[in-house]
Design a protein around this motif. Structure first.
Motif, mmCIF file in Angstrom:
data_model
loop_
_atom_site.group_PDB
_atom_site.id
_atom_site.type_symbol
_atom_site.label_atom_id
_atom_site.label_comp_id
_atom_site.label_asym_id
_atom_site.label_seq_id
_atom_site.Cartn_x
_atom_site.Cartn_y
_atom_site.Cartn_z
ATOM 1 N N GLU A 33 -6.668 6.602 -0.660
ATOM 2 C CA GLU A 33 -6.685 6.383 -0.093
ATOM 3 C C GLU A 33 -8.524 6.473 -0.836
ATOM 4 O O GLU A 33 -9.009 5.478 -0.643
ATOM 5 C CB GLU A 33 -7.981 6.772 1.407
ATOM 6 C CG GLU A 33 -6.869 6.554 3.058
ATOM 7 C CD GLU A 33 -7.081 7.279 3.873
ATOM 8 O OE1 GLU A 33 -7.064 6.965 4.994
ATOM 9 O OE2 GLU A 33 -7.704 8.929 4.258
ATOM 10 N N ARG A 34 -8.940 7.305 -1.253
ATOM 11 C CA ARG A 34 -10.057 7.762 -2.254
ATOM 12 C C ARG A 34 -9.384 6.858 -3.245
ATOM 13 O O ARG A 34 -10.099 6.564 -4.431
ATOM 14 C CB ARG A 34 -10.283 9.395 -2.717
ATOM 15 C CG ARG A 34 -11.226 9.618 -3.848
ATOM 16 C CD ARG A 34 -11.347 10.854 -3.709
ATOM 17 N NE ARG A 34 -10.358 11.331 -3.923
ATOM 18 C CZ ARG A 34 -10.018 11.517 -5.410
ATOM 19 N NH1 ARG A 34 -10.693 12.225 -6.521
ATOM 20 N NH2 ARG A 34 -8.450 12.631 -5.451
ATOM 21 N N GLY A 36 -7.975 4.213 -3.876
ATOM 22 C CA GLY A 36 -8.205 2.711 -2.844
ATOM 23 C C GLY A 36 -7.311 1.783 -1.797
ATOM 24 O O GLY A 36 -7.320 0.836 -1.670
ATOM 25 N N GLN A 38 -5.816 0.678 1.378
ATOM 26 C CA GLN A 38 -6.799 0.465 2.853
ATOM 27 C C GLN A 38 -5.611 0.842 4.022
ATOM 28 O O GLN A 38 -5.986 0.474 5.193
ATOM 29 C CB GLN A 38 -6.776 -1.400 2.091
ATOM 30 C CG GLN A 38 -7.216 -1.757 1.135
ATOM 31 C CD GLN A 38 -7.417 -2.244 0.307
ATOM 32 O OE1 GLN A 38 -5.954 -2.939 0.183
ATOM 33 N NE2 GLN A 38 -7.877 -3.520 -0.181
ATOM 34 N N THR A 65 -8.740 5.010 6.818
ATOM 35 C CA THR A 65 -8.394 3.511 6.488
ATOM 36 C C THR A 65 -7.656 3.076 8.049
ATOM 37 O O THR A 65 -7.455 4.185 8.570
ATOM 38 C CB THR A 65 -8.138 3.541 4.972
ATOM 39 O OG1 THR A 65 -6.441 4.154 5.404
ATOM 40 C CG2 THR A 65 -8.740 3.706 4.704
ATOM 41 N N GLU A 227 -3.255 7.207 -9.018
ATOM 42 C CA GLU A 227 -4.391 6.604 -8.918
ATOM 43 C C GLU A 227 -3.893 5.259 -10.175
ATOM 44 O O GLU A 227 -4.563 4.206 -9.336
ATOM 45 C CB GLU A 227 -5.761 7.433 -9.395
ATOM 46 C CG GLU A 227 -7.444 6.656 -9.532
ATOM 47 C CD GLU A 227 -8.470 7.639 -10.115
ATOM 48 O OE1 GLU A 227 -9.556 6.734 -9.894
ATOM 49 O OE2 GLU A 227 -7.936 8.366 -10.535
ATOM 50 N N GLN A 231 -4.041 1.258 -8.574
ATOM 51 C CA GLN A 231 -4.846 0.036 -8.798
ATOM 52 C C GLN A 231 -4.249 -0.376 -8.833
ATOM 53 O O GLN A 231 -4.182 -1.962 -9.188
ATOM 54 C CB GLN A 231 -5.353 0.585 -9.905
ATOM 55 C CG GLN A 231 -6.795 1.618 -9.509
ATOM 56 C CD GLN A 231 -8.168 0.993 -8.533
ATOM 57 O OE1 GLN A 231 -8.647 0.066 -8.793
ATOM 58 N NE2 GLN A 231 -8.696 1.742 -7.535
ATOM 59 N N LEU A 234 -2.949 -2.236 -6.646
ATOM 60 C CA LEU A 234 -3.960 -3.714 -5.960
ATOM 61 C C LEU A 234 -4.089 -5.161 -6.646
ATOM 62 O O LEU A 234 -4.696 -6.350 -5.832
ATOM 63 C CB LEU A 234 -5.538 -3.001 -5.860
ATOM 64 C CG LEU A 234 -5.562 -1.701 -5.256
ATOM 65 C CD1 LEU A 234 -6.827 -1.193 -4.826
ATOM 66 C CD2 LEU A 234 -5.472 -2.094 -3.002
#
Length: 238
Positions: A33-34, A36, A38, A65, A227, A231, A234
Motif C-alpha cells: 500500500e505504501r 502505491g 490500491q 485500501t 517498491e 511502480q 502502475l
C-alpha cells in the motif's frame, strides 16, 4: 485509471515454507500500500497452503485500501470467513478442492440460481461481489441475472496467446467487456497478467476498473525490488 490490487498469496507461500513469520505478511501488505498498490487481494484455500484463515483476520485490521478476498464460495468456511471480515469486495471463483490455481470461470447459466443465492448473502452484508468468468459473451450476459456487481475476466487465455497474436488474443476480452458495459456490470481482470502483456490489455478493455496480480508481480520483485515493481506495474496502467 485502472486500480492495481496486489495478490500476496505467494508471500504467504514463502513464509509457510519455513514456518515462523519471515517474510512478515502483514508488513508486506502495508508496504504494498505504501508503495502505491490500491488494493490487497488474498485467496485462502482449505489446506491453508498459502494464506491462512487467521491471516485474513489480521489483514482486515491493517489494510487501508481495498481488501479483496477471493475463493470458492461452495465452502462454508470461506463464506463464514468473508462474512466475519466484511471486505470491500469478495470475488467468487469456481475452484475445485485441492486445485493449484484457478483455471476457469463460472458457467453463469448452469449455476445461475446458486450464484443468485450466494451473491445475495454477501450483498446483504454490504459486500461488493465480483464473479470469475471466461471471456464468453453469453456467460457475461447471464452474469447480470445473478445480481453480481462485477465480473472478473479470467485472463490466462489472453496471456498464453499474447506473444503469438496479441490482436487475436485480446479480441474475445474486448467483446466480453463491451457486453458487460451494456448490461451495467463493472469489469475486473486477473490471471497471468505481467509487465509484458498488461499495458496492451488495459488499453483495449473498455471500462476496466481493477486488475489483480500476484505471481508475476512477486517474481518480478525478486529482481527489481517490491517498491520499484509496484511502480512499474502502475505505469502500465497509466
Amino acid at each position: 485509471m485502472t486500480r492495481l490490487s496486489v495478490n500476496i498469496n505467494k508471500i504467504a507461500t514463502l513464509r509457510n515454507s519455513r514456518g515462523g513469520n519471515n517474510p512478515d505478511l502483514i508488513q508486506v501488505a502495508k508496504d504494498c500500500e505504501r508503495f502505491g498498490a490500491q488494493g490487497i487481494t488474498v485467496h485462502p484455500r482449505p489446506d491453508e497452503r498459502h494464506i491462512r484463515y487467521q491471516d485474513v483476520f489480521d489483514l482486515k485490521k491493517i489494510v487501508t485500501t481495498e481488501f479483496n478476498i477471493e475463493g470458492n464460495c461452495q465452502e462454508q468456511k470461506f463464506i463464514d470467513l468473508v462474512l466475519a471480515n466484511k471486505p470491500e469486495q469478495v470475488t467468487l471463483v469456481p475452484d475445485a478442492l485441492g486445485q493449484i490455481t484457478s483455471n476457469h470461470g463460472w458457467d453463469t447459466i448452469k449455476y445461475q440460481q446458486y450464484l443468485k443465492d450466494i451473491i445475495k448473502i454477501f450483498k446483504d452484508a454490504g459486500i461488493r461481489v465480483s464473479i470469475f468468468v471466461d471471456p464468453v459473451v453469453e456467460m457475461v450476459e447471464a452474469a447480470v441475472t445473478t445480481g453480481t456487481d462485477r465480473i472478473e475476466l479470467y485472463t490466462e487465455g489472453y496471456a498464453s496467446h499474447y506473444h503469438k497474436d496479441k490482436e487475436q488474443a485480446i479480441a474475445p476480452y474486448t467483446e466480453a467487456a463491451e457486453a458487460a458495459q451494456k448490461v451495467g456490470l463493472g469489469i475486473n481482470a486477473g490471471h497471468d497478467l505481467d509487465l509484458h502483456n498488461l499495458k496492451y490489455f488495459a488499453q483495449n478493455i473498455p471500462g476496466l476498473l481493477e486488475i489483480s496480480i500476484g505471481h508475476a508481480l512477486i517474481c518480478d520483485a525478486l529482481y527489481y525490488g517490491l517498491e520499484n515493481t509496484i511502480q512499474m506495474y502502475l505505469r502500465q496502467l497509466a
